[in-house]
Design a protein around this motif. Structure first.
Motif, PDB file in Angstrom:
ATOM      1  N   PHE A  32      -3.301   3.301  -4.373  1.00 40.15           N
ATOM      2  CA  PHE A  32      -3.908   4.443  -4.846  1.00 40.15           C
ATOM      3  C   PHE A  32      -4.849   5.168  -3.672  1.00 40.15           C
ATOM      4  O   PHE A  32      -5.011   6.336  -3.608  1.00 40.15           O
ATOM      5  N   ARG A  33      -5.455   4.190  -3.021  1.00 34.84           N
ATOM      6  CA  ARG A  33      -6.257   4.530  -1.698  1.00 34.84           C
ATOM      7  C   ARG A  33      -5.212   5.390  -0.760  1.00 34.84           C
ATOM      8  O   ARG A  33      -5.796   6.558  -0.348  1.00 34.84           O
ATOM      9  N   THR A  52      -9.708   8.706  -4.839  1.00 34.67           N
ATOM     10  CA  THR A  52     -11.051   8.416  -4.283  1.00 34.67           C
ATOM     11  C   THR A  52     -11.584   6.966  -5.228  1.00 34.67           C
ATOM     12  O   THR A  52     -11.384   7.060  -6.375  1.00 34.67           O
ATOM     13  N   PRO A  53     -12.756   6.222  -4.783  1.00 37.09           N
ATOM     14  CA  PRO A  53     -13.085   5.303  -5.268  1.00 37.09           C
ATOM     15  C   PRO A  53     -13.928   5.773  -6.443  1.00 37.09           C
ATOM     16  O   PRO A  53     -13.746   5.216  -7.932  1.00 37.09           O
ATOM     17  N   ALA A  54     -14.757   6.922  -6.404  1.00 39.31           N
ATOM     18  CA  ALA A  54     -15.234   7.607  -7.517  1.00 39.31           C
ATOM     19  C   ALA A  54     -14.303   7.778  -8.701  1.00 39.31           C
ATOM     20  O   ALA A  54     -14.598   7.630 -10.062  1.00 39.31           O
ATOM     21  N   SER A  55     -13.042   8.409  -8.444  1.00 43.10           N
ATOM     22  CA  SER A  55     -12.082   8.617  -9.502  1.00 43.10           C
ATOM     23  C   SER A  55     -11.551   7.562 -10.225  1.00 43.10           C
ATOM     24  O   SER A  55     -11.147   7.552 -11.320  1.00 43.10           O
ATOM     25  N   ASP A  76       0.695  -1.079  -0.115  1.00 43.35           N
ATOM     26  CA  ASP A  76      -0.063   0.007   0.094  1.00 43.35           C
ATOM     27  C   ASP A  76       0.881   1.067  -0.084  1.00 43.35           C
ATOM     28  O   ASP A  76       0.481   2.299   0.284  1.00 43.35           O
ATOM     29  N   ASP A  77       2.242   1.172  -0.408  1.00 40.68           N
ATOM     30  CA  ASP A  77       2.906   2.550  -0.654  1.00 40.68           C
ATOM     31  C   ASP A  77       2.365   3.264  -1.606  1.00 40.68           C
ATOM     32  O   ASP A  77       1.752   2.720  -2.601  1.00 40.68           O
TER      33      ASP A  77
END
Ligand code: ATP
Ligand code: MG
Length: 557
Positions: free
Chosen positions: A295-296, A301-304, A285-286
């Motif tokens: 990315f999180r 964002t999930p939407a993006s 999760d780097d």
């Protein structure tokens, strides 16, 4: 189907199947192998499979394709579920595992044996490879190919009972050793593996191959459209063969779409695992990783990500998508939705000599310049401030629209107009302090008088009333667009960007952000979009640069 959903060839197939009555509903599945964390390519597959199910009022299953016990781990199973949910999707029914079907798969294998369509081969793995032939040359049948069904059944049961060592026997489909498609030259259906499995423990010492497991699992779950990436196109005849030659309860069909590739990064679990294992990044999760959790943590964002996956579309031939497209998807989202704040990356002390010692004035600033509904915030103005080192020069030409010694005035964002008339240097000649005066008549209005055009606007924070913070500035993980295109003797890791992370420990942010909400996002004005990293502690916030304000890299294919 939603009005905005873009059409593509898979939608056309589904529309046709529904119109012709081949299916009365849509069932898809997302079938990750739990041997790594999901990357942005998987995100595309998730958005496609779950998105289609949603749009057609159908369902999507999450099924772990867990036929390789040796490389798979529980950690990945947990992380994959979290990633799918974070993207905003929920699978229908329980989490499924291909291993749930090991009993049925075994029975279908026996059915093939009984019908003379599968045999136990005792050639060595090397011999099997040799006998397979080449693209130009037909294969040679194994001497064990024509064993009787009864003998095959007995041997397969012995395989299951653990009477063979790994590599001593396999179950093969009996199709065509001369097929031009190599996948049809009697592919292996089962191999012996004396390995324990994260779901089934030591119950099995034979494991089915993907090409046999996948179609049968799809059929058992009533999947209607089994979507996979193009590399499986040549496996489709085998998919159909397995369905057509067993008494499975349904008829799924496989369709292939192009893999998502993005420049300046890699999308292969094997390569991502090397980046982690060999210490080029901190973890899966780097924020530099193209994983969903990376990315999180970067602040996407999930939407993006869903928007991006819609933008790239569904194609039938492979291509490389520009990283800039993903960046513009998150930038658009944050431009609209992220509240604003001021943060000074590399502070330079600024003293306003005509501001009384100890005096404070609260200035009011909007949380978002275009969205009043986000409200306002208060920013303390004091005699000593910090501005960014990059915003001051002792001398500069006209193009430099920031603070210059004994030159035009600049405005402090949301505050007054100031004029710099002196600097303090340290022993090395570096500027360590700027001395200014301010004009008390310039709050919210332009200065009066000839030749007092304000040169520009700069951001700032109060020196005593700002919060020290750590900033992690991220850049692309690789220095070249395609780190997998290598010369002899090179490794993709040779192209890791050594400046992909720059950490600033002396930054200063508005004190409003001393203890920011976890997982919140801000636009630091004039600098970029930032995300609160989980390493943050109260009074010691850490922010990750998600993306800059403007596209900073040239677009290249
Ligand atoms: P990798 O090569 O990174 O290991 P994989 O294809 O082996 O990926 P799986 O776990 O088997 O990974 O993939 C689960 C699903 O995601 C499959 O349907 C696969 O086709 C799809 N998928 C994997 N990579 C991509 C990609 N880059 N673009 C689109 N879909 C992908
Ligand atoms: Mg795979």
């Amino acid at each position: 189907m939603s009005e905005t959903a873009p059409s593509h060839f898979i939608r056309q197939i589904i529309d046709r199947d529904l119109a012709e009555g081949r299916n009365d509903r849509v069932v898809t599945r997302f079938p990750p192998e739990p041997n790594g964390y999901l990357h942005i390519g998987h995100a595309k597959s998730i958005c496609l499979n779950f998105g289609l199910a949603e749009d057609y009022g159908g369902v999507c299953h999450l099924r772990f394709d867990d036929t390789n016990p040796e490389k798979e781990e529980d950690e990945y199973i947990r992380a994959i579920q979290e990633d799918v949910r974070w993207l905003g999707f929920q699978w229908a029914g329980p989490v499924r595992y291909a291993s749930d079907y090991f009993d049925q798969l075994y029975d279908y294998a026996l059915e093939l044996i009984d019908n003379g369509l599968a045999y136990v081969d005792q050639l060595t793995p090397e011999q099997i490879r040799e006998y397979r032939g080449t693209l130009k040359q037909a294969g040679t049948p194994s001497p064990y190919r024509d064993r009787s069904s009864a003998e095959n059944r007995e041997l397969f049961e012995k395989m299951r009972a653990g009477e063979f060592a790994e590599g001593e026997a396999v179950l093969r489909a009996k199709i065509d050793m001369a097929a031009s498609n190599m996948n049809l030259r009697d592919p292996v259906l089962y191999r012996v593996l004396h390995a324990s499995h994260h779901q089934t423990g030591d119950q099995w010492c034979i494991y089915p191959m993907y090409d046999f497991t996948h179609p049968i699992s799809d059929a058992l779950e009533g999947v209607t459209h089994s979507l996979c990436t193009l590399e499986f196109e040549d496996h489709r005849p085998l998919y159909d063969w397995a369905i057509d030659n067993t008494s499975v309860p349904a008829r799924p069909y496989q369709y292939e779409f192009a893999r998502l590739n993005i420049n300046y990064t890699v999308t292969s679990k094997r390569k991502l695992k090397r980046l982690v294992d060999e210490g080029h990044v901190d973890a899966w999760d780097d924020p530099r990783m193209p994983t969903i959790c990376g990315f999180r943590r970067r602040g996407y964002t999930p939407a993006s990500i869903r928007r991006f996956s819609e933008m790239v579309g569904v194609a039938k031939s492979d291509s490389v998508v520009d990283m800039g497209m993903l960046e513009s998807a998150i930038r658009d989202d944050l431009n609209t939705n992220a509240p604003r704040a001021m943060c000074v990356l590399r502070p330079l002390r600024l003293v306003i000599e005509n501001w009384p010692e100890g005096q404070e004035e609260m200035l009011t600033a909007p949380m978002h310049p275009q969205d009043e509904s986000m409200g306002t915030r208060e920013i303390p103005m004091t005699r000593e401030l910090y501005i960014d080192q990059a915003d001051f020069r002792e001398e500069a030409n006209k193009k430099f629209k920031r603070l210059v010694l004994n030159n035009k005035e600049v405005r402090l964002r949301y505050g007054y107009v100031i004029h710099a008339h002196d600097v303090v240097h340290d022993d090395d000649g570096e500027v360590v302090e700027v001395r200014c005066t301010y004009d008390p008549d310039t709050l919210g209005r332009d200065p009066e008088g000839e030749d007092r055009k304000v040169r520009g606007v700069i951001h700032w924070v109060s020196a005593p009333r700002s919060q020290p913070c750590e900033l992690r500035l991220y850049d692309r993980l690789f220095t070249v667009p395609d780190p997998t295109r290598l010369e002899e003797g090179e490794d993709f890791l040779d192209y890791v960007n050594p400046e992909s992370r720059v950490t600033l420990t002396g930054a200063r942010v508005e004190e409003n952000l001393a203890a920011p909400e976890p997982e919140s996002r801000y636009q630091f004005e004039r600098e970029g979009y930032f995300y609160v990293d989980p390493d943050s502690r109260d009074g010691a916030p850490v922010f990750n640069l998600t993306v800059g304000l403007r596209e900073s890299w040239p677009r290249d294919a």
